[in-house]
Scaffold this motif. Sequence first.
Motif, short mmCIF file in Angstrom:
data_model
loop_
_atom_site.label_atom_id
_atom_site.label_comp_id
_atom_site.label_asym_id
_atom_site.label_seq_id
_atom_site.Cartn_x
_atom_site.Cartn_y
_atom_site.Cartn_z
N HIS A 52 45.76 132.59 -19.44
CA HIS A 52 45.93 132.75 -20.89
C HIS A 52 47.31 132.26 -21.32
CE1 HIS A 52 44.79 135.27 -24.59
NE2 HIS A 52 46.00 134.81 -24.88
N HIS A 106 41.99 134.97 -33.59
CA HIS A 106 42.75 136.15 -33.18
C HIS A 106 42.68 137.26 -34.24
CE1 HIS A 106 46.22 138.52 -31.92
NE2 HIS A 106 46.34 137.77 -30.84
N GLU A 140 40.81 133.91 -28.58
CA GLU A 140 40.83 135.31 -28.30
C GLU A 140 40.36 136.10 -29.49
OE1 GLU A 140 45.45 135.25 -27.72
OE2 GLU A 140 44.88 137.32 -28.01
N HIS A 145 41.51 140.79 -26.78
CA HIS A 145 42.85 141.30 -27.05
C HIS A 145 42.67 142.70 -27.66
CE1 HIS A 145 46.92 140.82 -29.16
NE2 HIS A 145 46.37 141.79 -29.85
N HIS A 176 42.52 140.74 -21.85
CA HIS A 176 43.73 139.97 -21.58
C HIS A 176 45.00 140.75 -21.92
CE1 HIS A 176 46.51 138.01 -24.44
NE2 HIS A 176 45.72 138.48 -25.36
N ASP A 214 50.49 134.48 -21.24
CA ASP A 214 50.46 134.65 -22.71
C ASP A 214 51.65 133.90 -23.32
OD1 ASP A 214 49.29 135.40 -25.08
OD2 ASP A 214 49.94 137.49 -25.02
ZN LIG Z 1 46.44 138.49 -27.24
#
Ligand SMILES: [Zn+2]
Length: 259
Positions: free
Chosen positions: A6, A63, A91, A127, A156, A206
């Motif tokens: 990720h 997201h 995500e 997430h 994640h 990340d």
């Molecule tokens: Zn995230």
Amino acid sequence: MFIDSHCHINFPELAARMPDLLAKMEENQVTHALCVSVDLPDFPGVLALAEQYPHIYASVGVHPDYEDTPEPSVDQLVQLSQHPKIIAIGETGLDYYRLEGDLEWQRERFRTHIKASRITRKPLIIHTRSASADTIRLMREEGAGTDQGGVAGVMHCFTESLEVAEAALAMGFYISFSGIVTFKSAKDLQAVARAVPLERMLIETDSPYLAPVPFRGRMNEPGYVRHVGEYIATLKDVPLEQVARQTTENFLNLFNVVR
Ligand SMILES: [Zn+2]
Ligand SMILES: [Zn+2]
């Protein structure tokens, strides 16, 4: 070898340094990275990176922190994911930490992604922050897990409790740890990482966020995922080689990447 499961290398501060990032990956034996989409306007850039570099993969999704952005439909996510380098949906998920007020739109958006994952059979990148109960509830209600006909995915940058990890594991999900696990203050999370079986674990950066120790506070990049792997090996008291091999195999299996 290691895989960064990720990262956000399409963000300008990283995209501008691609040759350098790729060299650092090679230096650290990081063989692949998954560049994760955060909104639809940025998606073409994410896809372009995956098309340009054989060992960069990509996802499509919006997201939960992106409030003023085009809302994806199930059909749209299904359409955009029809590309061999798009290996995941996300995500997605819920984040009650950054945003307040009526967040029903966030839950709707999350349901949309789970539906797209079930249709495309591409795993979810989830997430979750300050929203674990609702996250698990929606995963169950929409049948995200392999126990309900979904294809599961990964939780994640995991920072939740062992109970949340176990609920996700029971649905067939993997748990991914970022540089946060290397922070001195992250004692609870380190206990969770010790308890999660290596067979169900992924590692990630990340990046550009959350650089692991010894780079904490600097800009993160995929090559640094090696340091997350090293920390996990120490924490679990297993050889680094075993962490590298198992997390790599987990990634390739989960995302159906042909070796
Ligand atoms: Zn995230
Ligand atoms: Zn991310």
